[in-house]
Design a protein around this motif. Sequence first.
Motif, mmCIF file in Angstrom:
data_model
loop_
_atom_site.group_PDB
_atom_site.id
_atom_site.type_symbol
_atom_site.label_atom_id
_atom_site.label_comp_id
_atom_site.label_asym_id
_atom_site.label_seq_id
_atom_site.Cartn_x
_atom_site.Cartn_y
_atom_site.Cartn_z
ATOM 1 N N LEU A 30 -5.395 0.189 -4.616
ATOM 2 C CA LEU A 30 -5.444 0.892 -3.332
ATOM 3 C C LEU A 30 -6.869 0.929 -2.788
ATOM 4 O O LEU A 30 -7.083 0.743 -1.591
ATOM 5 N N GLU A 81 -8.113 1.801 0.972
ATOM 6 C CA GLU A 81 -7.607 3.176 1.038
ATOM 7 C C GLU A 81 -8.711 4.130 0.576
ATOM 8 O O GLU A 81 -9.301 3.930 -0.472
ATOM 9 N N ARG A 105 0.837 -1.198 0.000
ATOM 10 C CA ARG A 105 0.000 0.000 0.000
ATOM 11 C C ARG A 105 0.874 1.251 0.000
ATOM 12 O O ARG A 105 0.658 2.177 -0.771
ATOM 13 N N ILE A 145 -5.947 9.056 -1.597
ATOM 14 C CA ILE A 145 -5.318 8.805 -2.898
ATOM 15 C C ILE A 145 -5.254 10.109 -3.681
ATOM 16 O O ILE A 145 -4.256 10.423 -4.322
ATOM 17 N N LEU A 191 1.189 4.075 -3.071
ATOM 18 C CA LEU A 191 0.977 5.509 -2.846
ATOM 19 C C LEU A 191 2.203 6.316 -3.255
ATOM 20 O O LEU A 191 2.080 7.382 -3.871
#
Length: 157
Positions: A87, A92, A57, A97, A61
């Motif tokens: 994601l 997320e 993750r 994001i 990112l």
Amino acid sequence: MKARAKTAKARNTEERPNRRGSPEAIEKRRIARVFNDVLAGRGAAANKLDGRTEKRRQRLLKELEAGRARGARELKPTDILQRVQELMDLGEPLSSIRKVTKIRKNTVPPEAIVSLVARLHHAYSFRPEVYRFVGIGEDVLRAAGVLDDGKRSRAKR
């Protein structure tokens, strides 16, 4: 000359592929950890990602923020769509994001990419929200059949 008969170990190795890294085995290990944590009274760990998933993750990112895949090559639009989709699948939120990702502007006329978006969506089944990150708006998504006419999406925001 006669070919030698295979040993029992060689036969077993051929018959049974290594399933340790298979998606099913990984999911079994993850759910077992969560189950053990919940029943052992460590319920907060149930919502926490395991170490490898958390590292993934973070890497996704970071790649979106830098616009480069592992620091080497520039992310293509499909790479961006895949990373945002993954994601979101990891839980997320779209807002986080959006904070790290530069939303690209699309200079191609909408009517020129409608059929491409339809084919891409049929092949990959991306969530409608992810198309926003490559500059594709609701009008193109509706024309491509990704969104229903009556359904309001957050892709335009």
